[in-house]
Write an enzyme that holds these catalytic residues in place. Structure first.
Site, PDB file in Angstrom:
ATOM      1  N   HIS A 241       0.818  -1.222   0.000  1.00  9.42           N
ATOM      2  CA  HIS A 241       0.000   0.000   0.000  1.00  9.42           C
ATOM      3  C   HIS A 241       0.853   1.274   0.000  1.00  9.42           C
ATOM      4  O   HIS A 241       1.920   1.337   0.578  1.00  9.42           O
ATOM      5  CB  HIS A 241      -0.977   0.006   1.179  1.00  9.42           C
ATOM      6  CG  HIS A 241      -0.357  -0.149   2.522  1.00  9.42           C
ATOM      7  ND1 HIS A 241      -1.091  -0.338   3.666  1.00  9.42           N
ATOM      8  CD2 HIS A 241       0.939  -0.140   2.932  1.00  9.42           C
ATOM      9  CE1 HIS A 241      -0.289  -0.432   4.714  1.00  9.42           C
ATOM     10  NE2 HIS A 241       0.942  -0.319   4.282  1.00  9.42           N
ATOM     11  N   ASN A 242       0.327   2.271  -0.712  1.00 12.61           N
ATOM     12  CA  ASN A 242       0.923   3.614  -0.790  1.00 12.61           C
ATOM     13  C   ASN A 242       2.227   3.666  -1.580  1.00 12.61           C
ATOM     14  O   ASN A 242       2.907   4.703  -1.579  1.00 12.61           O
ATOM     15  CB  ASN A 242       1.152   4.216   0.603  1.00 12.61           C
ATOM     16  CG  ASN A 242      -0.118   4.275   1.434  1.00 12.61           C
ATOM     17  OD1 ASN A 242      -0.324   3.431   2.296  1.00 12.61           O
ATOM     18  ND2 ASN A 242      -0.961   5.235   1.157  1.00 12.61           N
TER      19      ASN A 242
END
Length: 363
Positions: A241-242
């Site tokens: 994620h991210n």
């Protein structure tokens, strides 16, 4: 082998190449120099393999002028044979392309918007508020969750899953089994337990991206996970994620990129490399295979880690020596070496300060 052929002259015109030899020879496919037949076009992209020209049976060869040497066969002279080969490969690609059609077993929400030129295969599931653009191909068992958008000309292979509110750009190709937009690995420890953090971001993928089979690209926890234009990703890659990946970066198989890492443009990540979370890697960085990156990289270049392979008994000896080295007080050794170096310099300085006539003479 393709059913139709192109003449060498037609191929030369497509490439704007200099043609040497017979323009009317029929080319029915592409092949390597070693395995080409008289109806094939081969290519020489590395001068180290010029010796293969002597024995090739290829009907013609893509080649640089400086590599021609004594080769007397049919040739297309181009500045970059490998790039020319890549362009021509699509002319001979026999991958079946489904026609615009919605299979009767597909399950499509009434609020989904599907262009009339799209192809929707068997057992595809398209949820509410999904937007499928022109010439998109969704093969069997693809699932597109609520609010996602698939750009023009994209092709999702069998059993690809795109979770809710993700966006894929134009001409994106995703191979079988890949999951885009699953929850990131976000948990907060508290009193000996793990508490799940809702993953509120999306996955945003640019144009002309290629994603291999069985990859996972997690949605952002708060900010979006983003993949830039022209990125190519091999099979079995995990992107957490991210993560941010810049345009035209290439990622080989079995790479793992931890959360919130940022990778620049035009990078090459070698197979089985690992990149720790919250790091930043600048543009034009090459990581060799199995590199373990634990600090940010701020200068372009090639980086490696780990040790290369060796015969087993030799490798065991190296491991023993490394363990012994760990017990050596390096700080103390460095100080002793520096002290000895200073003494040597002092002696050398005194020796050069005396004129030759002052030195003791032999009888």
């Amino acid at each position: 082998m393709v059913t139709s052929a192109l003449t060498l002259g037609q191929l030369a015109a497509r490439l704007n190449a200099e043609l040497i030899g017979n323009p009317d020879i029929a080319i029915q496919g592409l092949a390597s120099l070693q395995h080409a037949k008289p109806w094939h076009l081969a290519f020489l992209s590395n001068s180290r393999y010029k010796s293969q020209l002597a024995d090739t049976q290829a009907g013609a060869v893509l080649i640089r002028k400086e590599d021609m040497g004594e080769y007397k066969g049919n040739a297309l002279i181009v500045p970059n044979p490998y790039a020319a080969f890549a362009g021509l490969s699509h002319l001979f690609d026999q991958t079946p392309k489904p026609a615009a059609f919605i299979h009767p077993t597909a399950v499509i929400a009434p609020s989904a918007i599907i262009d009339a030129t799209a192809s929707i295969g068997p057992y595809v599931v398209i949820e509410d508020e999904v937007n499928i653009a022109a010439n998109v191909i969704l093969e069997s068992h693809v699932c597109i969750a609520k609010g996602s958008a698939i750009g023009k000309g994209s092709w999702l292979d069998k059993h690809v899953t795109v979770q809710h509110h993700c966006q894929l750009g134009e001409r994106v190709r995703v191979h079988a089994g890949t999951v885009i937009g699953a929850d990131g690995f976000g948990f907060a420890p508290h009193e000996g337990q793990w508490y799940r953090i809702a993953q509120l971001g999306r996955v945003i993928i640019g144009d002309d991206v290629r994603i291999g089979a069985n990859c996972t690209i997690d949605r952002g926890a708060l900010d979006d996970t983003t993949i830039g234009n022209g990125v190519i990703i091999d099979n079995l890659v995990q992107i957490a994620h991210n993560v941010q990946i810049g345009d035209y970066t290439a990622i080989a198989a079995n790479v793992g990129i931890a959360g919130s890492a940022s990778i620049g443009k035009h990078c090459i990540i070698g197979g089985a490399s690992g990149i720790a979370g919250h790091l930043s890697i600048c543009d034009h960085v090459n990581l060799t295979g199995m590199a373990m990156i634990t600090k940010s990289i701020n200068q372009p270049g090639t980086y490696s880690s780990g040790t290369s392979f060796a015969e087993n008994s030799q490798w065991k000896k190296m491991v023993v020596r490394l363990r012994q080295l760990a017990d050596v007080p390096l700080t103390q050794l460095i100080k002793q070496i520096e002290h000895l170096q200073a003494r040597v310099e002092q002696v050398e300085s005194r020796a050069t300060s005396y004129p030759p006539s002052s030195l003791p003479q032999d009888d």
